[in-house]
Design a protein around this motif. Sequence first.
Motif, PDB file in Angstrom:
ATOM      1  N   ALA A   6      72.184 -55.627  35.603  1.00 35.80           N
ATOM      2  CA  ALA A   6      72.628 -55.044  34.015  1.00 35.80           C
ATOM      3  C   ALA A   6      74.244 -55.291  34.599  1.00 35.80           C
ATOM      4  O   ALA A   6      74.935 -54.289  34.920  1.00 35.80           O
ATOM      5  CB  ALA A   6      72.934 -54.837  32.464  1.00 35.80           C
ATOM      6  N   ILE A   7      75.419 -56.085  34.564  1.00 39.47           N
ATOM      7  CA  ILE A   7      76.866 -56.021  35.048  1.00 39.47           C
ATOM      8  C   ILE A   7      77.733 -55.120  33.969  1.00 39.47           C
ATOM      9  O   ILE A   7      78.616 -54.462  34.958  1.00 39.47           O
ATOM     10  CB  ILE A   7      77.683 -56.935  35.997  1.00 39.47           C
ATOM     11  N   ALA A   8      77.575 -54.942  32.998  1.00 34.74           N
ATOM     12  CA  ALA A   8      78.344 -54.995  31.537  1.00 34.74           C
ATOM     13  C   ALA A   8      78.837 -53.319  31.403  1.00 34.74           C
ATOM     14  O   ALA A   8      79.988 -52.283  31.489  1.00 34.74           O
ATOM     15  CB  ALA A   8      78.169 -55.014  30.188  1.00 34.74           C
ATOM     16  N   PRO A   9      77.488 -52.212  32.453  1.00 38.53           N
ATOM     17  CA  PRO A   9      77.222 -50.815  31.920  1.00 38.53           C
ATOM     18  C   PRO A   9      78.486 -50.252  32.974  1.00 38.53           C
ATOM     19  O   PRO A   9      79.419 -49.738  33.200  1.00 38.53           O
ATOM     20  CB  PRO A   9      76.285 -50.389  31.939  1.00 38.53           C
ATOM     21  N   VAL A  10      77.792 -51.115  34.178  1.00 37.42           N
ATOM     22  CA  VAL A  10      79.513 -50.747  35.534  1.00 37.42           C
ATOM     23  C   VAL A  10      80.850 -51.108  34.885  1.00 37.42           C
ATOM     24  O   VAL A  10      80.826 -49.913  35.618  1.00 37.42           O
ATOM     25  CB  VAL A  10      78.418 -51.386  36.440  1.00 37.42           C
ATOM     26  N   ALA A  11      80.918 -52.530  34.092  1.00 41.87           N
ATOM     27  CA  ALA A  11      82.177 -53.240  34.479  1.00 41.87           C
ATOM     28  C   ALA A  11      82.927 -51.444  32.978  1.00 41.87           C
ATOM     29  O   ALA A  11      84.200 -51.230  33.825  1.00 41.87           O
ATOM     30  CB  ALA A  11      82.131 -53.506  33.608  1.00 41.87           C
ATOM     31  N   CYS A  12      82.183 -51.472  32.014  1.00 43.92           N
ATOM     32  CA  CYS A  12      82.974 -49.737  31.554  1.00 43.92           C
ATOM     33  C   CYS A  12      83.008 -48.756  32.030  1.00 43.92           C
ATOM     34  O   CYS A  12      83.818 -48.100  31.235  1.00 43.92           O
ATOM     35  CB  CYS A  12      81.381 -50.230  30.671  1.00 43.92           C
ATOM     36  N   VAL A  13      82.301 -48.299  33.036  1.00 42.01           N
ATOM     37  CA  VAL A  13      82.415 -47.197  33.772  1.00 42.01           C
ATOM     38  C   VAL A  13      83.986 -47.209  34.364  1.00 42.01           C
ATOM     39  O   VAL A  13      84.745 -46.407  34.356  1.00 42.01           O
ATOM     40  CB  VAL A  13      81.904 -46.932  34.608  1.00 42.01           C
ATOM     41  N   GLN A  14      84.240 -48.801  35.165  1.00 45.67           N
ATOM     42  CA  GLN A  14      85.238 -48.991  35.794  1.00 45.67           C
ATOM     43  C   GLN A  14      87.014 -48.991  34.455  1.00 45.67           C
ATOM     44  O   GLN A  14      87.299 -48.095  35.197  1.00 45.67           O
ATOM     45  CB  GLN A  14      85.572 -49.889  36.150  1.00 45.67           C
ATOM     46  N   GLU A  61      81.422 -40.636  39.927  1.00 45.23           N
ATOM     47  CA  GLU A  61      80.299 -40.757  40.778  1.00 45.23           C
ATOM     48  C   GLU A  61      78.727 -40.764  40.039  1.00 45.23           C
ATOM     49  O   GLU A  61      77.902 -41.195  40.336  1.00 45.23           O
ATOM     50  CB  GLU A  61      80.037 -39.547  42.304  1.00 45.23           C
ATOM     51  N   GLU A  62      78.949 -39.569  38.867  1.00 46.07           N
ATOM     52  CA  GLU A  62      77.833 -39.521  38.370  1.00 46.07           C
ATOM     53  C   GLU A  62      77.254 -40.449  37.210  1.00 46.07           C
ATOM     54  O   GLU A  62      76.385 -40.887  37.269  1.00 46.07           O
ATOM     55  CB  GLU A  62      77.956 -37.835  38.303  1.00 46.07           C
ATOM     56  N   ALA A  63      78.261 -40.563  36.645  1.00 41.54           N
ATOM     57  CA  ALA A  63      77.891 -41.767  35.801  1.00 41.54           C
ATOM     58  C   ALA A  63      77.726 -42.783  36.710  1.00 41.54           C
ATOM     59  O   ALA A  63      77.292 -43.946  35.839  1.00 41.54           O
ATOM     60  CB  ALA A  63      79.727 -41.955  34.892  1.00 41.54           C
ATOM     61  N   MET A  64      78.354 -43.821  36.722  1.00 35.29           N
ATOM     62  CA  MET A  64      78.244 -44.462  37.624  1.00 35.29           C
ATOM     63  C   MET A  64      76.566 -44.909  38.567  1.00 35.29           C
ATOM     64  O   MET A  64      75.864 -45.935  38.307  1.00 35.29           O
ATOM     65  CB  MET A  64      79.250 -45.489  38.793  1.00 35.29           C
ATOM     66  N   LEU A  65      76.040 -43.277  39.179  1.00 30.36           N
ATOM     67  CA  LEU A  65      74.776 -43.504  39.626  1.00 30.36           C
ATOM     68  C   LEU A  65      74.086 -44.180  38.526  1.00 30.36           C
ATOM     69  O   LEU A  65      72.889 -43.922  38.362  1.00 30.36           O
ATOM     70  CB  LEU A  65      74.500 -42.454  40.176  1.00 30.36           C
ATOM     71  N   LYS A  66      74.439 -42.870  36.853  1.00 35.00           N
ATOM     72  CA  LYS A  66      73.522 -43.197  35.803  1.00 35.00           C
ATOM     73  C   LYS A  66      72.794 -44.196  35.303  1.00 35.00           C
ATOM     74  O   LYS A  66      72.326 -45.054  35.073  1.00 35.00           O
ATOM     75  CB  LYS A  66      74.295 -41.984  34.732  1.00 35.00           C
ATOM     76  N   VAL A  67      74.436 -45.077  35.372  1.00 32.98           N
ATOM     77  CA  VAL A  67      74.432 -46.008  34.632  1.00 32.98           C
ATOM     78  C   VAL A  67      73.970 -48.152  35.920  1.00 32.98           C
ATOM     79  O   VAL A  67      72.871 -48.551  35.365  1.00 32.98           O
ATOM     80  CB  VAL A  67      76.430 -46.681  34.413  1.00 32.98           C
ATOM     81  N   LEU A 116      82.878 -42.326  27.761  1.00 37.09           N
ATOM     82  CA  LEU A 116      81.587 -42.710  28.794  1.00 37.09           C
ATOM     83  C   LEU A 116      80.433 -42.990  27.841  1.00 37.09           C
ATOM     84  O   LEU A 116      79.784 -44.099  28.031  1.00 37.09           O
ATOM     85  CB  LEU A 116      81.843 -41.760  30.288  1.00 37.09           C
ATOM     86  N   ASN A 117      80.126 -42.083  27.856  1.00 40.40           N
ATOM     87  CA  ASN A 117      78.555 -42.133  26.878  1.00 40.40           C
ATOM     88  C   ASN A 117      78.305 -43.436  25.672  1.00 40.40           C
ATOM     89  O   ASN A 117      77.509 -43.862  25.540  1.00 40.40           O
ATOM     90  CB  ASN A 117      78.025 -40.421  26.082  1.00 40.40           C
ATOM     91  N   LEU A 118      79.416 -43.358  24.973  1.00 34.46           N
ATOM     92  CA  LEU A 118      79.357 -44.001  23.994  1.00 34.46           C
ATOM     93  C   LEU A 118      79.674 -45.167  24.152  1.00 34.46           C
ATOM     94  O   LEU A 118      78.975 -46.212  23.778  1.00 34.46           O
ATOM     95  CB  LEU A 118      80.737 -44.155  22.563  1.00 34.46           C
ATOM     96  N   ILE A 119      80.285 -45.504  25.188  1.00 36.63           N
ATOM     97  CA  ILE A 119      81.044 -46.869  25.685  1.00 36.63           C
ATOM     98  C   ILE A 119      79.855 -47.479  26.469  1.00 36.63           C
ATOM     99  O   ILE A 119      79.250 -48.775  26.399  1.00 36.63           O
ATOM    100  CB  ILE A 119      82.588 -47.012  26.505  1.00 36.63           C
TER     101      ILE A 119
END
Length: 718
Positions: free
Chosen positions: A226-234, A213-219, A148-151
Amino acid sequence: MAQYRRVSGSVGLITLQNPPVNALSASVRQGIVDSVKRALGDQKVKSVVICGQNGVFCGGADIREFGRQMSGPPLVPMIHDIEAANKPVVAAIEGSALGGGLELALGCHYRISHSKAKLGLPEVTLGLLPAAGGTQRLPRLIGVPAALNLITTGRHVTAAEALQLGILDHVTEHNTVDVAVKFALSVTGESLDGRRISSFSCAPLSDLDSLFEEAMLKVRGAARGAIAPVACVQAVRAAATLPYAQGMEREKELMATLFHSGQARALQYFFFAQRAVGRWSTPSGARWDTSQPRPVRKAAVIGLGTMGRGITVALAQAGLSVVAVETHAKQLMEAKKAVPSMLKRGAVRGGTTIEPDSITYSETVQAVADVDLVIEAVFEDMALKEKVFQQLSIVCKPDTLLCTNTSSLDVDHLASQTRHPELVVGMHFFAPAHVMKLLEVVYGRRSSPAAVATAMQLGKKMGKVSVAVGNCRGFAGNRMLKRYLEQAFFLLEEGATPELVDRALEEFGFPMGVFRMSDLSGLDVGWRVRKADGLADTSLTGTSARVRQGCRYSPLGDLLCEHGRFGQKTGRGWYQYDKPGGRVAKSDPWLHNFLDEYRARHGLVPRCIDQQEVLERCLFVLINEGFQILEEGIAAGPEDIDAIYVFGYGWPRHRGGPMFYADMVGLERVVERLERYHQAHPNVPYLQPSGLLRRLVANGSPPIHKWRNVIKNRNSQL
Ligand SMILES: CCCCCCCCCCCCCC(=O)CC(=O)SCCNC(=O)CCNC(=O)[C@H](O)C(C)(C)COP(=O)(O)OP(=O)(O)OC[C@H]1O[C@@H](n2cnc3c(N)ncnc32)[C@H](O)[C@@H]1OP(=O)(O)O
Ligand SMILES: NC(=O)C1=CN([C@@H]2O[C@H](COP(=O)(O)OP(=O)(O)OC[C@H]3O[C@@H](n4cnc5c(N)ncnc54)[C@H](O)[C@@H]3O)[C@@H](O)[C@H]2O)C=CC1
């Protein structure tokens, strides 16, 4: 393309060949597919090594292909076939393995890397996600949190970190291809069960829901829309919760939404724009590839206030010896404490060491006699700067480059104070100078190509994005900013609040709205400039109170300063803070009252202003000034302006920069809105669309990469 040959008797060696970074263009993908087929079909070949030519494994998919019709074999089945091969395939990584390059390596059964290589999945920075299996294989290999961190950040990791994370099997200091070939020979015939990452399961985690949830909040917090980081988490969530094949489907689905998005276009445009600014040129014909920079080993900074300290730190971090001059004893004493601690903090962050004795301090300008380059950062006062330049011209070696960090004064005038005006340029840093990436290199009428080249190169060495601009009031960045600020003041007069204006700009993606930003920088800075220009006269009454030199003027900023409200530093500005120096902006009833009284005094009837008007008024006027700057040849191309705004002013990168944004919105629409606002505010002349903007529309609104053809440098500076 890719070259194929058999080496060491039984190893099929596939070399990617597409300089400079062996990007996976259609012909490279075709070359890989053909080579793999050959290797797998050749009975003499027992194992395979994939490497890249010229010391670079692969910089990923060919970004230039994204805007075009895709051709050639697709990446996903190509990598799948490599992973499914019944002979061991080893990736030999040198230089970079990024994006599709790393995904290719993840499809191999083993990964061997040189210690100096960098690896990563930076697709998110291009508005995409690693859609060649990267989001599904990496979490299966190194675990969900690390993947998650890298992507989601797209950060590049060193080979050492990649080994520790489990991405690599082996790191070498020797010839990587030789080591990989030996390794390939050693694993010949071994079972490949357990080497195909797609068959792995993600390591189980106790509370997956809260982790995501935490990753999504952070991102979402960091993404500014920006929409790409959200899609990366998904996509990573899909890896953690679905079988591989279904995860791949989800990856594809998410990529489809990103691939044609405006944000992906903007980020990919900006990737190339950032590189294009290095290929600078000036109207006099000086160019990046024909102008020879001079070596700079020892530099001096004059004036150790806010900017001088940051510049000193940045020079020392770039490995130069620095002579730091400050004539005021108290300031010098403070700087001697502040600079080493800034350096220490920087070294901790960057994991580097700086020799503290690379900086010497002095109270007199005589100490700079042997330096190669000087950066002046004394008060913004022409008489003082004139004196400093006269002194420097006497004290320094005849070939020393003399640079000024002025943010508004005339570089040509300062050059005229010296014996060698051809060696004078502006080096306009942004606060804090050791942190901000932007440097405007301001060439004057007589600056030599070597002087411009030297400043540009020094900026690069200091880790800056250096943009060459011509000499005019405010150069490119601040000249455009002035229009933006003025519109924000007018909006307050017409009924908006600082909160409403800031919200619109922050939702657009700026880290801070114009009023919060002004409170941070200090309202007194602009006030001093307006006073020096004879504009800030609050004694005027009636209609003349809001008109200067025949144009609309808002004295709101001046009035606030007269109330001692300088922003954060005084604890009061457009907002209130809990104490002087406080950071948290709170809505201030005093300010709202003050605005009501001001409007009543001037007979202004407040009206409802929506976010669209805020954005159009503030941003289109800034963009219009950008076109004027292009027309005058102050900036060579739209990429220069966009780099200045993204790196210096917090323009959201996923919107590409102001000029790219104008292209996205449509030039005709920008013209139409400007004309409409100009009709409503005829005493604001710069709301009239610039000549270049109109010419572009008349030429059928060509896309941004064709604007340079239309730009005619009618007002050459040189
Ligand atoms: C309905 C629609 C459905 C759509 C579904 C579509 C599915 C498609 C599936 C495709 C899946 C692919 C997914 C994927 O994996 C995507 C990617 O791989 S994106 C690319 C990721 N890679 C990067 O972001 C790396 C970018 N490059 C760099 O970071 C640096 O260049 C690098 C560290 C490699 C080297 O740095 P340096 O030595 O400093 O050189 P420069 O940066 O100056 O570069 C030199 C030169 O090369 C150009 N260049 C670099 N990388 C690329 C690239 N990947 N593609 C094209 N060109 C590249 C760079 O622009 C420079 O040239 P200039 O002329 O100076 O601009
Ligand atoms: N503060 C900012 O955000 C930015 C400022 N600038 C420009 O940088 C320059 C410096 O600005 P700041 O650092 O903010 O000012 P500052 O007021 O913090 O520092 C100026 C320093 O120069 C010293 N000084 C004055 N005369 C001197 C002389 N003859 N020799 C040596 N030192 C002398 C002063 O004692 C003071 O320490 C100005 O031209 C300003 O316009 C440029 C970009 C951003």
